[in-house]
Enzyme design. Structure first.
Site, PDB file in Angstrom:
ATOM      1  N   ARG A  18      61.992 -14.824  55.452  1.00 29.35           N
ATOM      2  CA  ARG A  18      62.623 -16.004  56.077  1.00 29.35           C
ATOM      3  C   ARG A  18      61.613 -17.140  56.318  1.00 29.35           C
ATOM      4  O   ARG A  18      61.727 -17.893  57.274  1.00 29.35           O
ATOM      5  CB  ARG A  18      63.302 -15.642  57.410  1.00 29.35           C
ATOM      6  CG  ARG A  18      64.431 -14.627  57.309  1.00 29.35           C
ATOM      7  CD  ARG A  18      65.620 -15.173  56.533  1.00 29.35           C
ATOM      8  NE  ARG A  18      66.763 -14.261  56.567  1.00 29.35           N
ATOM      9  CZ  ARG A  18      66.994 -13.298  55.673  1.00 29.35           C
ATOM     10  NH1 ARG A  18      66.159 -13.105  54.660  1.00 29.35           N
ATOM     11  NH2 ARG A  18      68.061 -12.534  55.767  1.00 29.35           N
ATOM     12  N   GLU A  64      66.615 -17.732  63.792  1.00 27.49           N
ATOM     13  CA  GLU A  64      66.605 -18.077  62.362  1.00 27.49           C
ATOM     14  C   GLU A  64      67.154 -19.489  62.096  1.00 27.49           C
ATOM     15  O   GLU A  64      66.536 -20.260  61.369  1.00 27.49           O
ATOM     16  CB  GLU A  64      67.423 -17.027  61.595  1.00 27.49           C
ATOM     17  CG  GLU A  64      67.342 -17.207  60.100  1.00 27.49           C
ATOM     18  CD  GLU A  64      68.268 -16.279  59.330  1.00 27.49           C
ATOM     19  OE1 GLU A  64      67.992 -15.074  59.275  1.00 27.49           O
ATOM     20  OE2 GLU A  64      69.253 -16.779  58.755  1.00 27.49           O
ATOM     21  N   SER A  95      72.935 -14.269  60.606  1.00 29.06           N
ATOM     22  CA  SER A  95      72.031 -13.684  61.611  1.00 29.06           C
ATOM     23  C   SER A  95      71.426 -14.795  62.461  1.00 29.06           C
ATOM     24  O   SER A  95      70.893 -15.766  61.905  1.00 29.06           O
ATOM     25  CB  SER A  95      70.885 -12.938  60.940  1.00 29.06           C
ATOM     26  OG  SER A  95      71.365 -11.915  60.113  1.00 29.06           O
TER      27      SER A  95
HETATM   28  P1  FAD Z   1      71.741 -26.274  56.022  1.00 28.76           P
HETATM   29  O1  FAD Z   1      72.256 -25.424  57.132  1.00 28.76           O
HETATM   30  O2  FAD Z   1      72.506 -27.480  55.652  1.00 28.76           O
HETATM   31  O3  FAD Z   1      70.238 -26.688  56.355  1.00 28.76           O
HETATM   32  C1  FAD Z   1      69.314 -25.753  56.856  1.00 28.76           C
HETATM   33  C2  FAD Z   1      67.954 -26.452  57.047  1.00 28.76           C
HETATM   34  O4  FAD Z   1      67.418 -26.837  55.794  1.00 28.76           O
HETATM   35  C3  FAD Z   1      68.053 -27.746  57.854  1.00 28.76           C
HETATM   36  O5  FAD Z   1      66.847 -27.859  58.582  1.00 28.76           O
HETATM   37  C4  FAD Z   1      68.141 -28.841  56.781  1.00 28.76           C
HETATM   38  O6  FAD Z   1      67.614 -30.073  57.262  1.00 28.76           O
HETATM   39  C5  FAD Z   1      67.283 -28.272  55.692  1.00 28.76           C
HETATM   40  N1  FAD Z   1      67.702 -28.613  54.324  1.00 28.76           N
HETATM   41  C6  FAD Z   1      68.871 -28.273  53.719  1.00 28.76           C
HETATM   42  N2  FAD Z   1      68.853 -28.668  52.432  1.00 28.76           N
HETATM   43  C7  FAD Z   1      67.666 -29.262  52.231  1.00 28.76           C
HETATM   44  C8  FAD Z   1      67.046 -29.872  51.086  1.00 28.76           C
HETATM   45  N3  FAD Z   1      67.644 -29.934  49.895  1.00 28.76           N
HETATM   46  N4  FAD Z   1      65.794 -30.383  51.238  1.00 28.76           N
HETATM   47  C9  FAD Z   1      65.164 -30.316  52.424  1.00 28.76           C
HETATM   48  N5  FAD Z   1      65.694 -29.766  53.538  1.00 28.76           N
HETATM   49  C10 FAD Z   1      66.934 -29.236  53.432  1.00 28.76           C
HETATM   50  N6  FAD Z   1      70.744 -16.389  55.021  1.00 28.76           N
HETATM   51  C11 FAD Z   1      70.032 -15.429  54.367  1.00 28.76           C
HETATM   52  O7  FAD Z   1      68.842 -15.599  54.089  1.00 28.76           O
HETATM   53  N7  FAD Z   1      70.616 -14.235  54.022  1.00 28.76           N
HETATM   54  C12 FAD Z   1      71.907 -13.953  54.284  1.00 28.76           C
HETATM   55  O8  FAD Z   1      72.396 -12.874  53.959  1.00 28.76           O
HETATM   56  C13 FAD Z   1      72.681 -14.956  54.965  1.00 28.76           C
HETATM   57  N8  FAD Z   1      73.968 -14.718  55.283  1.00 28.76           N
HETATM   58  C14 FAD Z   1      74.701 -15.665  55.943  1.00 28.76           C
HETATM   59  C15 FAD Z   1      76.046 -15.390  56.234  1.00 28.76           C
HETATM   60  C16 FAD Z   1      76.815 -16.329  56.894  1.00 28.76           C
HETATM   61  C17 FAD Z   1      78.267 -16.002  57.207  1.00 28.76           C
HETATM   62  C18 FAD Z   1      76.256 -17.578  57.261  1.00 28.76           C
HETATM   63  C19 FAD Z   1      77.104 -18.608  57.943  1.00 28.76           C
HETATM   64  C20 FAD Z   1      74.915 -17.862  56.988  1.00 28.76           C
HETATM   65  C21 FAD Z   1      74.122 -16.913  56.306  1.00 28.76           C
HETATM   66  N9  FAD Z   1      72.764 -17.140  55.995  1.00 28.76           N
HETATM   67  C22 FAD Z   1      72.046 -16.184  55.317  1.00 28.76           C
HETATM   68  C23 FAD Z   1      72.101 -18.406  56.418  1.00 28.76           C
HETATM   69  C24 FAD Z   1      72.339 -19.582  55.439  1.00 28.76           C
HETATM   70  O9  FAD Z   1      73.425 -19.343  54.598  1.00 28.76           O
HETATM   71  C25 FAD Z   1      71.105 -19.896  54.595  1.00 28.76           C
HETATM   72  O10 FAD Z   1      70.010 -20.208  55.406  1.00 28.76           O
HETATM   73  C26 FAD Z   1      71.340 -21.062  53.622  1.00 28.76           C
HETATM   74  O11 FAD Z   1      70.267 -21.138  52.708  1.00 28.76           O
HETATM   75  C27 FAD Z   1      71.498 -22.414  54.330  1.00 28.76           C
HETATM   76  O12 FAD Z   1      71.931 -23.358  53.376  1.00 28.76           O
HETATM   77  P2  FAD Z   1      72.614 -24.736  53.783  1.00 28.76           P
HETATM   78  O13 FAD Z   1      72.747 -25.549  52.549  1.00 28.76           O
HETATM   79  O14 FAD Z   1      73.854 -24.461  54.523  1.00 28.76           O
HETATM   80  O15 FAD Z   1      71.493 -25.345  54.739  1.00 28.76           O
HETATM   81  N1  EPU Z   2      73.021  -2.599  63.456  1.00 33.22           N
HETATM   82  C1  EPU Z   2      73.431  -2.077  64.664  1.00 33.22           C
HETATM   83  N2  EPU Z   2      74.247  -2.840  65.446  1.00 33.22           N
HETATM   84  C2  EPU Z   2      74.648  -4.068  65.071  1.00 33.22           C
HETATM   85  C3  EPU Z   2      74.215  -4.617  63.850  1.00 33.22           C
HETATM   86  C4  EPU Z   2      73.386  -3.848  63.047  1.00 33.22           C
HETATM   87  O1  EPU Z   2      73.072  -0.971  65.022  1.00 33.22           O
HETATM   88  O2  EPU Z   2      75.396  -4.678  65.839  1.00 33.22           O
HETATM   89  C5  EPU Z   2      72.206  -1.767  62.567  1.00 33.22           C
HETATM   90  C6  EPU Z   2      73.000  -1.367  61.319  1.00 33.22           C
HETATM   91  O3  EPU Z   2      73.779  -0.223  61.542  1.00 33.22           O
HETATM   92  C7  EPU Z   2      71.916  -1.122  60.299  1.00 33.22           C
HETATM   93  C8  EPU Z   2      70.812  -2.105  60.736  1.00 33.22           C
HETATM   94  O4  EPU Z   2      71.112  -2.506  62.067  1.00 33.22           O
HETATM   95  O5  EPU Z   2      71.429   0.192  60.395  1.00 33.22           O
HETATM   96  C9  EPU Z   2      70.703  -3.320  59.829  1.00 33.22           C
HETATM   97  O6  EPU Z   2      71.977  -3.969  59.784  1.00 33.22           O
HETATM   98  P1  EPU Z   2      72.472  -4.768  58.469  1.00 33.22           P
HETATM   99  O7  EPU Z   2      72.257  -3.921  57.252  1.00 33.22           O
HETATM  100  O8  EPU Z   2      73.842  -5.270  58.732  1.00 33.22           O
HETATM  101  O9  EPU Z   2      71.441  -5.943  58.314  1.00 33.22           O
HETATM  102  P2  EPU Z   2      70.863  -6.965  59.402  1.00 33.22           P
HETATM  103  O10 EPU Z   2      69.463  -6.564  59.735  1.00 33.22           O
HETATM  104  O11 EPU Z   2      71.799  -7.144  60.519  1.00 33.22           O
HETATM  105  C10 EPU Z   2      69.872  -8.459  57.490  1.00 33.22           C
HETATM  106  C11 EPU Z   2      69.717  -9.934  57.264  1.00 33.22           C
HETATM  107  C12 EPU Z   2      71.026 -10.503  56.738  1.00 33.22           C
HETATM  108  C13 EPU Z   2      71.339  -9.841  55.408  1.00 33.22           C
HETATM  109  C14 EPU Z   2      71.472  -8.333  55.639  1.00 33.22           C
HETATM  110  C15 EPU Z   2      71.665  -7.577  54.344  1.00 33.22           C
HETATM  111  C16 EPU Z   2      68.062 -10.807  58.785  1.00 33.22           C
HETATM  112  C17 EPU Z   2      67.797 -11.559  60.038  1.00 33.22           C
HETATM  113  N3  EPU Z   2      69.340 -10.609  58.496  1.00 33.22           N
HETATM  114  O12 EPU Z   2      70.845  -8.310  58.516  1.00 33.22           O
HETATM  115  O13 EPU Z   2      70.859 -11.902  56.523  1.00 33.22           O
HETATM  116  O14 EPU Z   2      72.541 -10.334  54.853  1.00 33.22           O
HETATM  117  O15 EPU Z   2      70.257  -7.830  56.267  1.00 33.22           O
HETATM  118  O16 EPU Z   2      70.469  -7.554  53.627  1.00 33.22           O
HETATM  119  O17 EPU Z   2      67.122 -10.443  58.087  1.00 33.22           O
HETATM  120  C18 EPU Z   2      71.062 -14.031  57.607  1.00 33.22           C
HETATM  121  O18 EPU Z   2      69.840 -14.144  57.447  1.00 33.22           O
HETATM  122  O19 EPU Z   2      71.777 -14.919  58.111  1.00 33.22           O
HETATM  123  C19 EPU Z   2      71.708 -12.790  57.179  1.00 33.22           C
HETATM  124  C20 EPU Z   2      73.007 -12.538  57.353  1.00 33.22           C
END
Ligand code: FAD
Ligand code: EPU
Length: 338
Positions: free
Chosen positions: A159, A325, A229
């Site tokens: 991250r 995050e 997250s």
């Molecule tokens: P924004 O929210 O629009 O911007 C985020 C930041 O980046 C801001 O500071 C903005 O100013 C800057 N920014 C955006 N675009 C640019 C650009 N082109 N140039 C310079 N700065 C810029 N993240 C994960 O890593 N793994 C996951 O599994 C994951 N799952 C998610 C699930 C859900 C349901 C949600 C809502 C979010 C999740 N995220 C996850 C977080 C998010 O999707 C990512 O961080 C994504 O890359 C953000 O993209 P965005 O275009 O929406 O950025």
């Molecule tokens: N867990 C619990 N309780 C909860 C949630 C999770 O016990 O309420 C336990 C789960 O059972 C599991 C472990 O925690 O054993 C990890 O959970 P999970 O696999 O759902 O992943 P996470 O750590 O919650 C991370 C990333 C996600 C990414 C998933 C899958 C971070 C901060 N988050 O979540 O990224 O999608 O793994 O790889 O690293 C994001 O960054 O926004 C995001 C959604």
């Protein structure tokens, strides 16, 4: 004039900005960003708004990146994609699966734009953006020049990247180059995927399973506002992990290569009894404690107060400092959580 940002952030927060400029060509993106950066107006770059928390109305101009385009170069089994920053990340993954370009299928259904992917080095299900990144093109706001930085120089980490460090608020990512392959080699290490048979699973099956698992765990922002997250999974040393394990035998930690352990912050928050806990309209999600949700017309301040409470409880109970995050955006730009 004020313009609502409600539809431009996945938390569904009702804040506004003075001006919203949606740019769909690279030339206008460059021109718009440079003229705002060198004016006395505050500038905020926005992609899909899936990793931001608006805590106040923004007294400035928001530039929403909507540039589109995917260029494909192929040589043997190698594929190099040049993707404009405003493309949807998930649609890019679907496009690659459809065209038999492999390497990002585990990153299906992550919301947001391609341009934001390098910023926090998006990751899920055992794959990180850094593994497929060739280089990133960005506009350097100070020098007004376009640069291409190689993946090796992006300082990618969990991250993390140079775009959250030295280049924070100085770079607008305009395009990303991604290196993929036509050789199918599924990454099934992450436990929910390890039940699949690597010899028989198709790219589309893996893509569909990732989407299905995510839909069962993570709330759909269209239904329940969230930014995924809210906290990073903390990384601690083995000694500290063993001490915690003595006290909390069920604690979940994953060994990293360098003798460190990544804790599941979701487990810590759930174990502290915080699932479902609310402040104002903000709640800890009932199904996934790492996700804070807008459960009832939350304000950005509700979300921040809840995050501070979670951090405090986890510090008291486990002596672990959770880090957030998403990025907090206040009246004049980014702020730290308070
Ligand atoms: P924004 O929210 O629009 O911007 C985020 C930041 O980046 C801001 O500071 C903005 O100013 C800057 N920014 C955006 N675009 C640019 C650009 N082109 N140039 C310079 N700065 C810029 N993240 C994960 O890593 N793994 C996951 O599994 C994951 N799952 C998610 C699930 C859900 C349901 C949600 C809502 C979010 C999740 N995220 C996850 C977080 C998010 O999707 C990512 O961080 C994504 O890359 C953000 O993209 P965005 O275009 O929406 O950025
Ligand atoms: N867990 C619990 N309780 C909860 C949630 C999770 O016990 O309420 C336990 C789960 O059972 C599991 C472990 O925690 O054993 C990890 O959970 P999970 O696999 O759902 O992943 P996470 O750590 O919650 C991370 C990333 C996600 C990414 C998933 C899958 C971070 C901060 N988050 O979540 O990224 O999608 O793994 O790889 O690293 C994001 O960054 O926004 C995001 C959604």
């Amino acid at each position: 004039m004020s313009v609502s940002l409600l539809k431009h952030n996945t938390l569904g927060l009702e804040q506004s900005c003075d001006e919203l400029l949606v740019v769909d060509s690279k030339a206008s993106l460059i021109e718009t960003c440079l003229s705002l950066y060198h004016s006395d107006k505050a500038l905020m770059i926005l992609g899909g708004g899936s990793n931001v928390v608006f805590t106040e109305d923004f007294a400035g101009s928001v530039v929403k990146i909507a540039t589109k385009g995917i260029a494909v170069e192929q040589e043997g089994d190698e594929v190099l994609l040049t993707v404009e920053a405003g493309e949807s990340w998930h649609e890019l993954v679907a496009y690659c699966v459809e065209h038999n370009f492999y390497g990002i299928e585990n990153l299906a259904l992550i919301p947001g734009t391609v341009g934001a992917a390098p910023i926090q080095n998006i990751g899920a299900y055992g794959v990180e953006f850094s593994q497929v990144c060739h280089s990133v093109e960005f506009l350097d706001l100070d020098s007004s020049q376009l640069f291409e930085i190689s993946a090796e120089n992006c300082q990618f980490d969990y991250r993390e990247s140079i775009f959250k460090q030295q280049l924070k608020h100085k770079a607008v990512i305009t395009a990303v180059k991604i290196k993929l392959t036509k050789v199918w080699d599924p990454q099934l290490d992450y436990s929910p995927l390890s039940s699949l048979d690597s010899a028989n699973v198709s790219p589309k099956q893996l893509f569909d399973l990732v989407c299905q698992i995510r839909q069962s765990k993570l709330p759909d922002p269209a239904v329940l506002g969230n930014v995924g997250s809210f906290f990073k999974n903390p990384i601690i040393n083995t000694d500290k992990f063993e001490t915690l394990k003595d006290k909390f035998p069920q604690i979940i930690g994953y060994n990293l290569e360098n003798g460190l352990v990544k804790l599941a912050a979701g487990w810590l928050i759930e174990n502290a009894g915080l699932k479902g806990f609310s402040i104002g309209g903000a709640s800890v999600h009932q199904l996934q404690a790492l996700v804070l949700v807008n459960s009832a017309n939350a304000t950005g301040n509700d979300i921040c107060q809840l995050a501070l409470h979670v951090i405090d409880v986890i510090e008291q109970r486990f002596e672990i400092s959770l880090e957030t995050e998403p990025r907090m955006m206040a009246q004049f730009g980014e702020v730290v959580l308070s």
